[in-house]
Write a protein that holds these residues in place. Structure first.
Motif, PDB file in Angstrom:
ATOM      1  N   PRO A 501     -65.982  35.482  43.712  1.00  0.00           N
ATOM      2  CA  PRO A 501     -65.126  35.637  44.973  1.00  0.00           C
ATOM      3  C   PRO A 501     -63.675  35.421  45.044  1.00  0.00           C
ATOM      4  O   PRO A 501     -63.377  34.236  44.471  1.00  0.00           O
ATOM      5  N   LYS A 502     -62.820  36.032  45.842  1.00  0.00           N
ATOM      6  CA  LYS A 502     -61.412  35.900  45.800  1.00  0.00           C
ATOM      7  C   LYS A 502     -61.236  35.086  47.379  1.00  0.00           C
ATOM      8  O   LYS A 502     -61.825  35.936  48.112  1.00  0.00           O
ATOM      9  N   ALA A 503     -60.284  34.446  47.201  1.00  0.00           N
ATOM     10  CA  ALA A 503     -59.916  34.050  48.718  1.00  0.00           C
ATOM     11  C   ALA A 503     -59.454  34.880  49.737  1.00  0.00           C
ATOM     12  O   ALA A 503     -58.599  35.866  49.229  1.00  0.00           O
ATOM     13  N   THR A 507     -66.633  40.222  49.628  1.00  0.00           N
ATOM     14  CA  THR A 507     -67.503  40.439  48.615  1.00  0.00           C
ATOM     15  C   THR A 507     -68.764  40.401  49.145  1.00  0.00           C
ATOM     16  O   THR A 507     -69.195  39.665  49.970  1.00  0.00           O
ATOM     17  N   THR A 584     -66.238  36.419  52.967  1.00  0.00           N
ATOM     18  CA  THR A 584     -64.761  36.178  52.900  1.00  0.00           C
ATOM     19  C   THR A 584     -64.268  34.841  52.928  1.00  0.00           C
ATOM     20  O   THR A 584     -64.263  34.321  54.009  1.00  0.00           O
ATOM     21  N   PRO A 585     -64.044  34.388  51.570  1.00  0.00           N
ATOM     22  CA  PRO A 585     -63.742  33.053  51.521  1.00  0.00           C
ATOM     23  C   PRO A 585     -62.424  32.565  51.981  1.00  0.00           C
ATOM     24  O   PRO A 585     -61.638  33.436  51.978  1.00  0.00           O
ATOM     25  N   GLN A 589     -61.558  27.167  50.469  1.00  0.00           N
ATOM     26  CA  GLN A 589     -62.830  27.156  49.645  1.00  0.00           C
ATOM     27  C   GLN A 589     -62.707  27.300  48.192  1.00  0.00           C
ATOM     28  O   GLN A 589     -63.529  27.836  47.537  1.00  0.00           O
ATOM     29  N   ILE A 590     -61.109  27.589  47.516  1.00  0.00           N
ATOM     30  CA  ILE A 590     -60.977  27.760  46.457  1.00  0.00           C
ATOM     31  C   ILE A 590     -61.463  26.782  45.498  1.00  0.00           C
ATOM     32  O   ILE A 590     -61.199  25.678  45.903  1.00  0.00           O
ATOM     33  N   THR A 593     -68.473  26.600  45.545  1.00  0.00           N
ATOM     34  CA  THR A 593     -69.379  27.520  45.319  1.00  0.00           C
ATOM     35  C   THR A 593     -69.908  27.541  46.735  1.00  0.00           C
ATOM     36  O   THR A 593     -70.687  26.804  47.225  1.00  0.00           O
ATOM     37  N   PRO A 594     -69.383  28.273  47.421  1.00  0.00           N
ATOM     38  CA  PRO A 594     -69.975  28.835  49.002  1.00  0.00           C
ATOM     39  C   PRO A 594     -71.267  29.032  48.978  1.00  0.00           C
ATOM     40  O   PRO A 594     -72.150  29.543  48.113  1.00  0.00           O
ATOM     41  N   THR A 622     -73.305  31.222  45.773  1.00  0.00           N
ATOM     42  CA  THR A 622     -72.647  32.428  44.920  1.00  0.00           C
ATOM     43  C   THR A 622     -72.944  32.234  43.482  1.00  0.00           C
ATOM     44  O   THR A 622     -72.624  33.005  42.754  1.00  0.00           O
ATOM     45  N   VAL A 637     -64.716  30.151  43.848  1.00  0.00           N
ATOM     46  CA  VAL A 637     -63.735  31.178  44.724  1.00  0.00           C
ATOM     47  C   VAL A 637     -62.472  30.768  44.010  1.00  0.00           C
ATOM     48  O   VAL A 637     -61.916  29.751  43.494  1.00  0.00           O
TER      49      VAL A 637
END
Length: 639
Positions: A501-503, A507, A584-585, A589-590, A593-594, A622, A637
């Motif tokens: 997932p991207k900030a 996703t 949607t991080p 959160q970079i 692991t959300p 994730t 992320v």
């Protein structure tokens, strides 16, 4: 030439003068009786006589006033007479006394049989009655004559205009319930107006009906005396005497202090003391068998009360109207020897245990006699296909015979059983377990224990009964398996967005939950879970046959499943659902692991043991290990 003034005139002038007034008290004149007076002899003239005569005459009354007074007296007499006539004779005025309500119907009726009433309303007033309404208030527990499942509500019947001298008849039906000898009141009331008036008049009449017989008879069978701590059976029989079908008959019990229910057939619908017998046709018989235990002192008496009756139409299991009542008194006898069983330190019977887990059991005995007893023996018999024979272990010198599944202790293996003194007690221990759930055991499994104690008196009193028995059961609880996972490349939905997932980029993931169940059916199964931060509900669920909902306020997903059958996920396919979410991080959160879904838990009720069940599952993140395309690092992320 001025006339000479008399002395009277001079005095008068002095008295009424503003300047020459002299107080007579200032000087006194001594009169000489021989001195002649200067008073004129004609002061007593004609004018004085006329004035005095006029003052003595009586004033004569005015003739108009005299006539008015006579008229007022006559009017008062007439008004008084008219009022007396109206009050005592009734006259032609409108009165509720001139409205008659008569009710024709039976004075007694059997409970449960329909009753029909003829209500006659007669208007004896000289005026017509308008805006007429009749109200019928039925006693509590009345049922509709058309459908005895429905409560008979109080009625309001608008009636037509009732002209002077006219009568109308209204017929009403209902079913009355109550105990024999009860007097039920049906209240009829009337409200009305008369033409030319806004006043509302009322009239009321109460009709009494005696309940001369009950629609059912109830009998109770039980031993007149029971031993404290021993299980005994009470059987309640209910027979319909009615000519009609009795719908929704209930039995309710009131227990004395120290009594507890072990089990009943059929099972109680409420609080272990209310049973539903369903509908009873004429002559039908139903029975309720209750097994229970009572504790108390020797020769103490306890009273049980049982009722038959009806439930309310909105809640058929809520006992509201009694029909028959019966009470029974039992005498408690303290046995010569006492016996009790504990399973894992618990005296509950039945005892609920998980499958495959060892259960520590103890059997306690006590000599209640004032003398010694000897040659005692304790024996426990285990039964049930779910019993794991290899798990049975006896202590305190007990011997386990796997052929008949009995454990025996006697004086040869336990010296304490050789002689037991007055009031002395002891215990023996053993353990056992059920077969594990993975063995595919049967549905609704239980292990029964029958414990016996016997001994001989040292005295020659052969009338003493030195035997005690205790029955226990262990119900094996079902076990529910709950799992949850997230996938990206497989499942019923097409997912999009970057992995990892991207900030600040969306996703989507598919969340899948699975339920399994080992032994018994589970009622009201439910799974709840809460979405994580920055996770959005997309509203897509699978399959359509399952009930899956989402609460926007609490962010809770709820899966309300139907009954979870025995063997689901083991001998039969598991129950599984899926729903789609998006993440949607944020830039904060970079590198983390959300959490996608958290607080995942299951709740339900074991249909066999009646125990509540709960199971938790770990949060879903994730880290989608179950996805075949997942590689290490895809859970973090990135920028």
């Amino acid at each position: 030439m001025k006339e000479e003034k008399s002395k009277v005139g001079a005095l008068d002038e002095s008295l009424y003068s503003r300047t020459r007034y002299k107080d007579p008290s200032d000087s006194r004149v001594h009169m000489n009786p021989d001195e002649p007076t200067d008073i004129p002899p004609d002061w007593q003239g004609r004018e004085l006589d006329e004035m005095l005569l006029h003052q003595k005459k009586d004033t004569e009354g005015h003739p108009i006033m005299r006539k008015f007074f006579i008229f007022a007296v006559i009017f008062f007499v007439i008004a008084t007479g008219l009022a007396a006539f109206v009050y005592f004779g009734g006259g032609n005025l409108v009165s509720s006394k001139n409205v008659e309500i008569s009710i024709l119907g039976p004075v007694s009726v059997s409970a449960g049989d329909p009753i029909e009433l003829g209500v006659t309303i007669l208007n004896k007033n000289n005026a017509d009655l308008t805006s007429v309404n009749m109200f019928i208030d039925y006693p509590e527990g009345s049922r509709s004559a058309e459908d005895s499942n429905i409560n008979q509500e109080d009625k309001r019947l608008p009636l037509e205009e009732i002209s002077s001298g006219r009568e109308i008849v209204i017929n009403e039906k209902a079913i009355l319930f109550g105990q024999k000898g009860d007097v039920k009141e049906i209240r009829i009331s009337l409200s009305y107006k008369v033409k030319g008036s806004n006043a509302t008049f009322t009239k009321e009449k109460v009709y009494e009906v005696n309940i001369n017989s009950a629609p059912v008879t109830m009998t109770i069978e039980r031993s007149p005396s029971v031993a404290s701590g021993e299980v005994f059976t009470t059987t309640i029989s209910v027979v319909s005497n009615s000519n009609e079908i009795l719908k929704g008959i209930l039995v309710r019990g009131e227990y004395p202090y120290g009594y507890s229910v072990v089990e009943s057939v059929p099972k109680a619908v409420l609080s272990n003391n209310v049973w539903s017998l369903g509908d009873l046709a004429p002559g039908d018989k139903r029975t309720v068998m209750i097994k229970g235990v009572i504790s108390g002192e020797n020769e103490e008496e306890r009273t049980f009360r049982f009722y038959t009756g009806l439930g309310s139409s909105d809640n058929p299991e809520k006992f509201t109207t009694p029909i028959t009542a019966l009470s029974e008194t039992v005498s408690i006898n303290r046995s010569s020897v006492g016996l009790s069983v504990r399973l894992n330190g618990d005296t509950s019977n039945p005892y609920v245990a998980p499958g495959g887990k060892s259960i520590q059991a103890s059997v306690s005995y006590k000599n209640n006699l004032p003398s010694n007893i000897q040659n005692a023996k304790v024996q426990v018999k285990l039964a049930g296909n779910i019993l794991d024979k290899f798990s049975v272990k006896a202590q305190n010198g007990g011997f386990y015979n796997s052929v008949d599944n009995t454990i025996t202790w006697d004086k040869t293996s336990n010296s304490k059983l050789s002689t037991i003194g007055p009031g002395d007690e002891g215990e023996v221990l053993f353990s056992f377990a059920s077969l594990p759930s993975a063995s595919g055991s049967q549905k609704n499994s239980e292990i029964t224990l029958t414990s016996n104690f016997s001994a001989e008196p040292q005295s020659r009193d052969t009338s003493l009964n030195l035997v005690a028995t205790k029955n226990n059961s262990v119900k094996i609880a079902s076990e529910v398996a709950l799992s949850a996972k997230a996938v990206y490349s497989r499942g019923p939905f097409q997912n999009t967005g970057p992995v990892p997932p991207k900030a600040e980029a969306e996703t989507t993931y598919t969340i899948t939950m699975n339920l399994g169940n080992t032994r018994n059916d589970v009622y009201n199964p439910k799974v709840v879970a809460t979405l994580g931060s920055n996770v959005k509900w997309l509203g897509e669920t699978s399959p359509e046959t399952e009930t899956i909902t989402f609460d926007e306020t609490t962010r809770i997903v709820t899966w309300q499943a139907t009954t979870l059958l025995s063997g689901t996920g083991f001998s039969a396919p598991g129950r599984e659902i899926s729903f789609k979410i998006s993440l949607t991080p944020s830039i904060g959160q970079i590198g983390t692991t959300p959490i996608l879904v958290q607080g995942i838990s299951f709740s339900g009720t074991d249909a066999f043991t009646s125990e509540s069940m709960s199971v938790n599952a770990p949060s879903v993140t994730t880290r989608i290990n179950s996805d075949p395309t997942f590689v290490q690092g895809d859970e973090l992320v990135v920028k």
